[in-house]
Design an enzyme around this catalytic site. Sequence first.
Site, PDB file in Angstrom:
ATOM      1  N   HIS A  12      44.181  32.096  49.112  1.00 56.68           N
ATOM      2  CA  HIS A  12      43.181  32.911  48.400  1.00 56.68           C
ATOM      3  C   HIS A  12      41.930  32.031  48.322  1.00 56.68           C
ATOM      4  CE1 HIS A  12      41.344  35.800  45.922  1.00 56.68           C
ATOM      5  NE2 HIS A  12      42.271  35.999  45.003  1.00 56.68           N
TER       6      HIS A  12
ATOM      7  N   ARG B 201      39.586  41.713  39.777  1.00 57.37           N
ATOM      8  CA  ARG B 201      38.516  40.723  39.869  1.00 57.37           C
ATOM      9  C   ARG B 201      37.971  40.568  41.293  1.00 57.37           C
ATOM     10  NH1 ARG B 201      41.549  39.920  35.669  1.00 57.37           N
ATOM     11  NH2 ARG B 201      43.092  40.625  37.159  1.00 57.37           N
ATOM     12  N   THR B 202      38.876  40.361  42.248  1.00 52.48           N
ATOM     13  CA  THR B 202      38.423  40.031  43.607  1.00 52.48           C
ATOM     14  C   THR B 202      37.705  41.213  44.241  1.00 52.48           C
ATOM     15  OG1 THR B 202      40.394  38.644  43.729  1.00 52.48           O
ATOM     16  CG2 THR B 202      39.194  38.995  45.771  1.00 52.48           C
TER      17      THR B 202
ATOM     18  N   LYS C  71      49.261  58.429  58.029  1.00 53.74           N
ATOM     19  CA  LYS C  71      49.703  59.344  59.102  1.00 53.74           C
ATOM     20  C   LYS C  71      50.238  58.576  60.290  1.00 53.74           C
ATOM     21  CE  LYS C  71      45.767  62.318  58.151  1.00 53.74           C
ATOM     22  NZ  LYS C  71      44.590  62.847  58.832  1.00 53.74           N
TER      23      LYS C  71
ATOM     24  N   ARG D  49      42.551  42.021  51.654  1.00 56.35           N
ATOM     25  CA  ARG D  49      43.680  41.558  50.827  1.00 56.35           C
ATOM     26  C   ARG D  49      44.938  42.258  51.335  1.00 56.35           C
ATOM     27  NH1 ARG D  49      44.423  40.802  44.445  1.00 56.35           N
ATOM     28  NH2 ARG D  49      43.140  39.032  45.022  1.00 56.35           N
TER      29      ARG D  49
HETATM   30  N1   CP Z   1      42.422  36.365  40.728  1.00 52.88           N
HETATM   31  C1   CP Z   1      42.657  37.489  41.397  1.00 52.88           C
HETATM   32  O1   CP Z   1      42.890  37.494  42.614  1.00 52.88           O
HETATM   33  O2   CP Z   1      42.638  38.624  40.622  1.00 52.88           O
HETATM   34  P1   CP Z   1      42.776  40.107  41.177  1.00 52.88           P
HETATM   35  O3   CP Z   1      44.199  40.258  41.662  1.00 52.88           O
HETATM   36  O4   CP Z   1      42.450  41.013  40.023  1.00 52.88           O
HETATM   37  O5   CP Z   1      41.813  40.279  42.315  1.00 52.88           O
END
Ligand code: CP
Length: 325
Positions: free
Chosen positions: A147, A67-68, A95, A117
């Site tokens: 998040h 999603r993100t 590397k 992320r």
């Molecule tokens: N909600 C969320 O962070 O989903 P993903 O891990 O798929 O990005």
Amino acid sequence: MRRRNLQLDAQGRLRHLLTIEGLKRQQIVDILDTAESFIGVGDQPVRKIPLLRGKTVVNLFFEASTRTLTTFELAAKRLSADVLKININTSATVKGESLLDMLRNLEAMHCDMFVVRHGDSGAAHLIAQHVAPHISVVNAGDGRHAHPTQALLDMFTIRQQKGEFAPLTVAIVGDILHSRVARSQIHALTTLGVSELRVVAPRTLVPEAVSGLGVHVFHDLHEGLRDADVVIMLRLQKERMQGAMLPSEHEYFHTFGLTEDSLAVAKPDAIVMHPGPINRCVEISSEVADGPQSVILQQVSNGIAVRMAVMSMVLGRAPVDEEAR
Ligand code: CP
């Protein structure tokens, strides 16, 4: 103190988005209002506006995401930015190149934004401390810490469905201990001033410090859901658990899983939310996940407009002017 202020420039404007903690109510409302102005872009014949034309956004995802990652990419493309996705597994980090050296090289390619992320809490802050002054960093989830764009799209969805925050009772149910989503939601919901915020979980999945954040803790699902307006379910974060924290998934579903029966103790018009990915018959039944009170897929759709808002704001291109729309 430094962590909180790193995301604001000298004028108090958003330069990075690293965490909800420390944002003022009006700053959150401004992001939601800006997202509102972008909702219609997805319905236009050409789903694009030229707000970030000439800008380059790099998605740096060191952890899995559906999603993100996808909605950040769609959001950047709808703003007409150029978007790069670094495949970490085939990058020169395998590397031995360090993360900061990799970032230096991306900076040399005149990138404008890193969307990050990472499995380590604090990774986005670390990167924000080291990037060149013209680069913005957006945290797309770091360890158990934060998040922020997930929490913002959740707030957007709640406002869309319920209007005001002040009268609401909100229950966050599940693995609070390992959840960066829960932490960001708690900061957002308390800042926006909901009437009552509850966390509902087994004793093993609630951090000790949580009651200091202004929430009521429940260890019984039915008590925690009683008369709630909003029910937010969370996934068991098994990848972050060390040792057995629960007897079994079956037992967990029996005591904390959201079913039509348990949802019936919430208000009749309660909405059901989940950041995804959902685990059916672990934290939520299919009847509820796919049922009339679920807004789970609406959350995903709203993620595009909210991420458009965040990207345009940190790059100093919001609010939207009429010509651009
Ligand atoms: N909600 C969320 O962070 O989903 P993903 O891990 O798929 O990005």
